[in-house]
Design a protein around this motif. Structure first.
Motif, PDB file in Angstrom:
ATOM      1  N   ALA B 103       0.664  74.176 143.149  1.00 35.54           N
ATOM      2  CA  ALA B 103       1.184  74.973 142.262  1.00 35.54           C
ATOM      3  C   ALA B 103       2.101  75.903 143.063  1.00 35.54           C
ATOM      4  O   ALA B 103       3.199  76.436 142.554  1.00 35.54           O
ATOM      5  N   GLY B 104       1.862  76.187 144.186  1.00 36.57           N
ATOM      6  CA  GLY B 104       2.624  77.030 145.165  1.00 36.57           C
ATOM      7  C   GLY B 104       3.863  76.649 145.232  1.00 36.57           C
ATOM      8  O   GLY B 104       4.804  77.482 145.399  1.00 36.57           O
ATOM      9  N   THR B 105       3.977  75.567 145.708  1.00 35.62           N
ATOM     10  CA  THR B 105       5.521  74.622 145.905  1.00 35.62           C
ATOM     11  C   THR B 105       6.248  74.727 144.611  1.00 35.62           C
ATOM     12  O   THR B 105       7.469  74.921 144.757  1.00 35.62           O
ATOM     13  N   LEU B 106       5.420  74.286 143.550  1.00 34.15           N
ATOM     14  CA  LEU B 106       6.136  74.294 142.564  1.00 34.15           C
ATOM     15  C   LEU B 106       6.897  75.770 142.222  1.00 34.15           C
ATOM     16  O   LEU B 106       8.092  75.584 141.901  1.00 34.15           O
ATOM     17  N   ILE B 107       6.185  76.551 142.206  1.00 38.07           N
ATOM     18  CA  ILE B 107       6.539  77.929 141.898  1.00 38.07           C
ATOM     19  C   ILE B 107       7.573  78.264 142.831  1.00 38.07           C
ATOM     20  O   ILE B 107       8.651  78.739 142.139  1.00 38.07           O
ATOM     21  N   SER B 108       7.416  78.010 144.141  1.00 37.90           N
ATOM     22  CA  SER B 108       8.486  78.636 145.020  1.00 37.90           C
ATOM     23  C   SER B 108       9.679  77.999 144.977  1.00 37.90           C
ATOM     24  O   SER B 108      10.714  78.244 145.209  1.00 37.90           O
ATOM     25  N   ALA B 109       9.473  76.513 144.891  1.00 37.11           N
ATOM     26  CA  ALA B 109      10.622  75.490 144.950  1.00 37.11           C
ATOM     27  C   ALA B 109      11.386  75.112 143.599  1.00 37.11           C
ATOM     28  O   ALA B 109      12.573  75.414 143.473  1.00 37.11           O
ATOM     29  N   ILE B 110      10.506  74.561 142.732  1.00 36.89           N
ATOM     30  CA  ILE B 110      11.235  74.183 141.486  1.00 36.89           C
ATOM     31  C   ILE B 110      11.500  75.251 140.631  1.00 36.89           C
ATOM     32  O   ILE B 110      12.843  75.152 140.284  1.00 36.89           O
ATOM     33  N   LEU B 111      10.930  76.111 140.661  1.00 36.65           N
ATOM     34  CA  LEU B 111      11.347  77.189 139.601  1.00 36.65           C
ATOM     35  C   LEU B 111      12.422  78.051 140.171  1.00 36.65           C
ATOM     36  O   LEU B 111      12.995  78.907 139.543  1.00 36.65           O
ATOM     37  N   LEU B 112      12.741  77.706 141.809  1.00 35.64           N
ATOM     38  CA  LEU B 112      13.821  78.557 142.320  1.00 35.64           C
ATOM     39  C   LEU B 112      15.110  77.762 141.600  1.00 35.64           C
ATOM     40  O   LEU B 112      15.992  78.427 141.435  1.00 35.64           O
ATOM     41  N   LEU B 113      14.766  76.714 141.828  1.00 35.37           N
ATOM     42  CA  LEU B 113      16.076  75.449 141.574  1.00 35.37           C
ATOM     43  C   LEU B 113      16.462  75.821 140.249  1.00 35.37           C
ATOM     44  O   LEU B 113      17.619  75.679 139.904  1.00 35.37           O
ATOM     45  N   VAL B 114      15.521  75.758 139.252  1.00 35.97           N
ATOM     46  CA  VAL B 114      16.096  75.899 137.942  1.00 35.97           C
ATOM     47  C   VAL B 114      16.067  77.437 137.361  1.00 35.97           C
ATOM     48  O   VAL B 114      16.078  77.503 136.245  1.00 35.97           O
ATOM     49  N   LYS B 115      15.970  78.220 138.251  1.00 36.35           N
ATOM     50  CA  LYS B 115      16.460  79.554 138.056  1.00 36.35           C
ATOM     51  C   LYS B 115      15.466  80.362 137.199  1.00 36.35           C
ATOM     52  O   LYS B 115      16.020  81.040 136.124  1.00 36.35           O
ATOM     53  N   GLN B 116      14.296  80.306 137.458  1.00 34.29           N
ATOM     54  CA  GLN B 116      13.283  80.968 136.590  1.00 34.29           C
ATOM     55  C   GLN B 116      12.915  82.254 137.243  1.00 34.29           C
ATOM     56  O   GLN B 116      12.214  82.483 138.318  1.00 34.29           O
ATOM     57  N   GLY B 117      13.701  83.421 136.803  1.00 34.14           N
ATOM     58  CA  GLY B 117      13.425  84.816 137.688  1.00 34.14           C
ATOM     59  C   GLY B 117      12.047  85.142 137.580  1.00 34.14           C
ATOM     60  O   GLY B 117      11.651  86.106 138.590  1.00 34.14           O
ATOM     61  N   TRP B 118      11.226  84.623 136.779  1.00 30.22           N
ATOM     62  CA  TRP B 118       9.767  85.482 136.637  1.00 30.22           C
ATOM     63  C   TRP B 118       8.988  84.802 137.742  1.00 30.22           C
ATOM     64  O   TRP B 118       8.025  85.408 138.034  1.00 30.22           O
ATOM     65  N   ARG B 119       9.659  83.723 138.607  1.00 26.80           N
ATOM     66  CA  ARG B 119       8.652  83.299 139.632  1.00 26.80           C
ATOM     67  C   ARG B 119       8.699  84.088 140.761  1.00 26.80           C
ATOM     68  O   ARG B 119       7.831  84.232 141.815  1.00 26.80           O
ATOM     69  N   ASN B 120       9.628  85.311 140.807  1.00 27.85           N
ATOM     70  CA  ASN B 120       9.825  86.119 142.129  1.00 27.85           C
ATOM     71  C   ASN B 120       8.738  86.912 142.395  1.00 27.85           C
ATOM     72  O   ASN B 120       8.643  87.384 143.632  1.00 27.85           O
ATOM     73  N   SER B 121       7.866  87.379 141.409  1.00 33.36           N
ATOM     74  CA  SER B 121       6.707  88.222 141.843  1.00 33.36           C
ATOM     75  C   SER B 121       5.588  87.354 142.233  1.00 33.36           C
ATOM     76  O   SER B 121       4.782  87.981 142.834  1.00 33.36           O
ATOM     77  N   ILE B 122       5.505  86.247 141.755  1.00 35.98           N
ATOM     78  CA  ILE B 122       4.258  85.610 142.078  1.00 35.98           C
ATOM     79  C   ILE B 122       4.423  84.505 143.097  1.00 35.98           C
ATOM     80  O   ILE B 122       3.519  83.697 143.839  1.00 35.98           O
ATOM     81  N   ASN B 123       5.787  84.125 143.715  1.00 34.88           N
ATOM     82  CA  ASN B 123       6.079  83.035 144.821  1.00 34.88           C
ATOM     83  C   ASN B 123       5.320  83.341 145.991  1.00 34.88           C
ATOM     84  O   ASN B 123       4.776  82.522 146.506  1.00 34.88           O
ATOM     85  N   ARG B 124       5.430  84.415 146.576  1.00 34.16           N
ATOM     86  CA  ARG B 124       5.013  84.691 147.810  1.00 34.16           C
ATOM     87  C   ARG B 124       3.260  84.479 148.080  1.00 34.16           C
ATOM     88  O   ARG B 124       3.133  83.573 148.717  1.00 34.16           O
ATOM     89  N   PHE B 125       2.504  84.901 147.047  1.00 31.90           N
ATOM     90  CA  PHE B 125       1.252  84.769 147.201  1.00 31.90           C
ATOM     91  C   PHE B 125       0.712  83.423 146.884  1.00 31.90           C
ATOM     92  O   PHE B 125      -0.194  82.740 147.387  1.00 31.90           O
ATOM     93  N   ALA B 126       1.666  82.852 145.870  1.00 32.75           N
ATOM     94  CA  ALA B 126       1.445  81.250 145.597  1.00 32.75           C
ATOM     95  C   ALA B 126       1.842  80.456 146.788  1.00 32.75           C
ATOM     96  O   ALA B 126       1.006  79.485 147.011  1.00 32.75           O
ATOM     97  N   GLU B 127       2.778  80.857 147.631  1.00 33.22           N
ATOM     98  CA  GLU B 127       3.029  80.010 148.731  1.00 33.22           C
ATOM     99  C   GLU B 127       1.845  80.120 149.792  1.00 33.22           C
ATOM    100  O   GLU B 127       1.606  79.293 150.692  1.00 33.22           O
ATOM    101  N   ALA B 128       1.532  81.389 150.128  1.00 31.64           N
ATOM    102  CA  ALA B 128       0.255  81.512 151.020  1.00 31.64           C
ATOM    103  C   ALA B 128      -0.829  81.045 150.561  1.00 31.64           C
ATOM    104  O   ALA B 128      -1.709  80.208 151.050  1.00 31.64           O
ATOM    105  N   MET B 129      -1.352  80.869 149.179  1.00 34.91           N
ATOM    106  CA  MET B 129      -2.213  79.946 148.552  1.00 34.91           C
ATOM    107  C   MET B 129      -2.127  78.428 148.941  1.00 34.91           C
ATOM    108  O   MET B 129      -2.943  77.884 149.400  1.00 34.91           O
ATOM    109  N   THR B 130      -0.832  77.963 148.694  1.00 36.73           N
ATOM    110  CA  THR B 130      -0.663  76.529 149.391  1.00 36.73           C
ATOM    111  C   THR B 130      -0.956  76.576 150.769  1.00 36.73           C
ATOM    112  O   THR B 130      -1.629  75.219 151.099  1.00 36.73           O
ATOM    113  N   LEU B 131      -0.471  77.422 151.603  1.00 40.89           N
ATOM    114  CA  LEU B 131      -0.671  77.181 153.138  1.00 40.89           C
ATOM    115  C   LEU B 131      -2.334  76.943 153.235  1.00 40.89           C
ATOM    116  O   LEU B 131      -2.778  76.256 153.970  1.00 40.89           O
TER     117      LEU B 131
END
Lengths: 184, 469
Positions: B103-131
């Motif tokens: 989910a972290g990668t989906l939020i940070s990568a795919i939602l960035l590419l499809v320009k979903q602005g709502w991802r901006n506040s949750i992507n960082r901790f979702a990426e940390a979650m991925t790691l």
């Protein structure tokens, strides 16, 4: 760095103007470019594509590098597998051909992504000259707000057209809230 | 400047449905965004709640270390695995954790590419979650090898034994897929952090903190040239990470699907594994986001809109997973294979039937409450549903791994699987590892991407006249 400035006592990095809005900065960048300045840089708290265009930086080589990295990764991934399974360590698994290319696709794909990704990041950092322990712009007393809410334009002393008095006057004529000289 | 910067706000605000909350609650400026996120780490004192939570999960982490120490002394015999079930908890947990990372990668990568602005506040901790999830996942295959100190044999390197890995094996594909995924996720996370670390460096008052953040920020100064290359690299990384979201769990599913074990040998595995991964990943995002926004008062940045959207993604992927279950059953019937049919019957009515029916209840039936808007907008209910889904997705992997293995072709080689206390300790231990890392991350790093949040503020936009000069 060669200094084409007036050659006065302290070596100057440039003259820095501070703006409160992205509009003000963009306007100043456009004006500076129209006035013939070339060696300048703008500092913003978040990416603004128009600003890079306005200071004359329109093309980056990061995508090309990434493409090269990806191709290199894919080729080396496939060739490694071919060499290992066909010549270095051939194993007969159920009589299947040694060069079982469908089995090699996944690692080829992974290596493409891996090399391209690493190239993108390392390439971006290298082209940006990072990590960089010292940069004169940090001598500006309020530069910390460039990572918060302020926008800066620096016309560098290395510019052919640079003259401390003239450039300062020029920047004061824009919507800058403050214009200051920054030491090298 | 003649005109006020707020004049363009109506244009930059998104269109909202009645009753829908915006991605960023109004009233924020560039200053407040920066100060609020910075203060969570640099100004806020360590609270008793944080210490208590960290201590609890640190205790769990030590449980894992204990279990692993005993494992290294005695070997994998301390686990419940034996012929015919050689895969047990280790692989169940591995697949579960890797899935959560998606989910972290989906939020940070795919939602960035499809320009979903709502991802901006949750992507960082979702990426940390991925790691952290990938780190937890990595533990299991490593210790499952029995001799983890020889794990480097999996990599192709010239050695005096003259031996090379077998590239036609899906298990080796997995090594490459997961290690590439971990590397790209780490790079993506670090690149995203770079400008925010510079903000931390500039905002820190403690000289030691200032120095450490300064070192990590590598001299970032927000130059327009740097930003341009940065954005280019960031979008390229997103483009490269996007196929990884789909490929990693596909490769994980190949570990099963390439074999001929009944119940595993089906083509539905890759898509249904990927959907399941995103399903469980979003559940974990909500399990983390709901307490974070409550305890750190960031409801204005992680709004109900985020919870609502995440719940909808869970509902959608949950339905794909449900479709996967029905197709599995259909294939078993339609294949005409005695063994496939038996595996299905054994799953539904055999000695481990409880796990199958719990899975259906947790993963298919209960999540249907997400159709109800009130549930999606009531955080405690959403939290509970997410926990249920996480359990369900764990059970799914348990059902796949254990019920297929314990009774395959020959009744004479049938067996039973019972996990031991060491299995449970290791599993709980990775939960400790994961949450310990999350606790530290929240205290040490900007958990919300500051520079991307600035882009959501109307003040950050260029006015129309300026942009068209």
């Amino acid at each position: 760095m060669t200094n084409h400035g007036t050659g006065d006592e302290p070596k100057l990095h440039g003259v820095v103007a501070e703006y409160t809005t992205p509009d003000g900065l963009l306007e100043a960048c456009n004006k500076a470019r129209a006035a013939g300045y070339r060696r300048m840089d703008a500092y913003t708290p978040y990416p603004i594509e128009e600003i890079a265009d306005a200071i004359g930086f329109e093309k980056t080589r990061v995508p090309l590098l990434t493409l090269c990295g990806g191709i290199l990764g894919g080729l080396s991934g496939y060739m490694l597998q071919y060499w290992v399974n066909v010549s270095a360590y051939p194993l007969n698994i159920g009589g299947r051909p040694l060069h079982s290319w469908p089995s090699f696709i996944i690692i080829t794909f992974e290596m493409t992504i891996l090399f391209a990704g690493i190239t993108a990041v390392v390439g971006m950092l290298t082209l940006n000259g990072l990590p960089q322990p010292y940069h004169p712009i940090f001598n500006h007393p309020r530069f910390a707000s460039a990572s918060r809410d302020r926008f800066f334009l620096c016309i560098e002393a290395a510019d052919v057209k640079f003259d401390v008095a003239d450039t300062t006057r020029f920047l004061q004529a824009t919507s800058a809230v403050d214009v200051a000289e920054v030491a090298d | 400047m003649e005109h006020a910067p707020e004049t363009k706000s109506s244009e930059t605000m998104e269109r909202l449905l009645p009753g829908q909350s915006p991605v960023l609650l109004p009233g924020h400026t560039l200053e407040t965004i920066t100060d609020k996120i910075v203060s969570i780490v640099l100004r806020r004192p360590v609270t008793l709640g944080w210490v208590g939570g960290f201590a609890f999960f640190f205790g769990l982490l030590n449980l894992m270390l204990l279990a692993m120490a005993w494992l290294f002394i005695r070997g994998t015999g301390i686990w419940g695995i034996n012929v015919p079930v050689g895969w047990g908890f280790a692989i169940v947990n591995f697949v579960w954790w890797v899935g959560i990372g998606h989910a972290g990668t989906l939020i940070s990568a795919i939602l960035l590419l499809v320009k979903q602005g709502w991802r901006n506040s949750i992507n960082r901790f979702a990426e940390a979650m991925t790691l952290f999830a990938v780190a937890c996942a990595g533990v299991f295959p490593l210790i499952h090898t029995g001799r983890p100190w020889l794990a480097y044999w999996l990599f192709p390197y010239p050695n005096t034994m003259g031996v090379w890995p077998q590239f036609r094996s899906p298990l080796l594909w997995d090594v490459f897929a997961v290690s590439t995924y971990a590397t790209i996720s780490a790079l993506f996370w670090f690149v995203g952090l770079l400008p925010d670390l510079a903000t931390f460096r500039d905002a820190a008052t403690n000289p030691v903190a200032k120095r450490i953040y300064g070192l990590l920020a590598m001299g970032w100064r927000g130059s327009a040239r740097h930003w341009k290359r940065y954005e280019s690299a960031y979008v390229l990384l997103a483009g490269l990470a996007a196929p990884l979201v789909l490929s990693v769990h596909t490769v994980v599913s190949f570990d099963f699907a390439i074999s001929i074990i009944p119940g595993w040998h089906t083509t539905v595995f890759p898509p249904y594994f990927v959907a399941g991964a995103i399903y469980s990943g979003f559940a974990m995002v909500l399990v983390l986001a709901i307490p974070i926004r409550h305890f750190y008062g960031v409801q204005d940045m992680m709004t109900m809109r985020h919870l609502d959207n995440a719940a909808k993604v869970m509902l959608g992927t949950g339905l794909i997973v449900a479709y996967g279950y029905s197709m599995e059953a259909f294939y078993a019937y339609y294949s005409g294979s005695l063994y496939e049919w038996f595996v299905l019957k054994n799953r539904m009515m055999g000695p481990l039937a409880w796990s199958y029916w719990c899975l259906i209840i947790f993963n298919v039936l209960i999540p249907q409450v997400l159709w109800i808007r009130k549930v999606r907008l009531y955080p405690p209910a959403l939290f509970c549903t997410s926990v249920v889904i996480l359990f369900g997705m764990w059970l799914e992997r348990f059902v796949i791994v254990v019920t297929s293995l314990h009774r395959d072709f020959l009744p004479s080689s049938w067996g039973m699987y019972v996990a031991t206390k060491w299995d449970y300790m290791t599993y709980l231990g990775t939960l400790g590892l994961f949450f310990c890392a999350m606790f530290l991350f929240i205290r040490l790093m900007p958990m919300i991407t500051i520079f991307e949040m600035r882009l959501l503020v109307p003040q950050s936009k260029l006015s129309e006249e300026a942009a068209h000069d």
